[in-house]
Motif scaffolding. Structure first.
Motif, mmCIF file in Angstrom:
data_model
loop_
_atom_site.group_PDB
_atom_site.id
_atom_site.type_symbol
_atom_site.label_atom_id
_atom_site.label_comp_id
_atom_site.label_asym_id
_atom_site.label_seq_id
_atom_site.Cartn_x
_atom_site.Cartn_y
_atom_site.Cartn_z
ATOM 1 N N PRO A 72 -16.651 26.138 6.350
ATOM 2 C CA PRO A 72 -16.944 27.576 6.386
ATOM 3 C C PRO A 72 -17.226 28.057 7.797
ATOM 4 O O PRO A 72 -17.828 27.346 8.603
ATOM 5 N N GLY A 73 -16.768 29.241 8.077
ATOM 6 C CA GLY A 73 -17.065 29.875 9.351
ATOM 7 C C GLY A 73 -18.080 30.986 9.128
ATOM 8 O O GLY A 73 -18.491 31.252 8.001
ATOM 9 N N VAL A 74 -18.485 31.623 10.194
ATOM 10 C CA VAL A 74 -19.405 32.745 10.083
ATOM 11 C C VAL A 74 -18.642 33.935 9.505
ATOM 12 O O VAL A 74 -17.587 34.300 10.026
ATOM 13 N N PRO A 75 -19.136 34.518 8.413
ATOM 14 C CA PRO A 75 -18.441 35.666 7.818
ATOM 15 C C PRO A 75 -18.211 36.780 8.836
ATOM 16 O O PRO A 75 -19.089 37.093 9.636
ATOM 17 N N ARG A 76 -17.012 37.332 8.808
ATOM 18 C CA ARG A 76 -16.596 38.461 9.638
ATOM 19 C C ARG A 76 -16.532 38.137 11.131
ATOM 20 O O ARG A 76 -16.559 39.028 11.968
#
Length: 95
Positions: free
Chosen positions: A8-12
């Motif tokens: 997962p990456g940082v949202p947005r």
């Protein structure tokens, strides 16, 4: 955002923005990605990115941990044959 590696990456925060941040604020001699370096420079980042990184700091740190390869392993002395047998036993336990 999820990367192609299922981490997962940082949202947005786009992959392009993340790469730019890592390249700009990474001071590690090995040039490895360092989320800690980015957090040390949050005051220099745009307010919108700052808010996203602050709010999702745990996800960013977890993503780094998931992407970091462990290079120091302690294995008891064993032969390749012993490893193969252990692997087959583990597969049998799963089924």
């Amino acid at each position: 955002m999820w990367g192609r590696d299922n981490i997962p990456g940082v949202p947005r925060i786009s992959a392009k923005t993340a790469a730019t941040l890592l390249a700009k604020y990474n001071s590690n001699a090995e040039r490895t990605a360092s989320i800690e370096e980015i957090f040390n420079h949050l005051w220099q980042i745009s307010p919108a990115i700052y808010q996203k990184l602050r709010f999702h700091q745990e996800i960013a740190l977890l993503s780094k941990q998931l992407a970091t390869l462990e290079r120091e392993l302690s294995l008891a002395p064993c032969t390749l044959q012993q490893l193969r047998c252990a692997s087959k036993k583990a597969e049998a336990d799963i089924v």
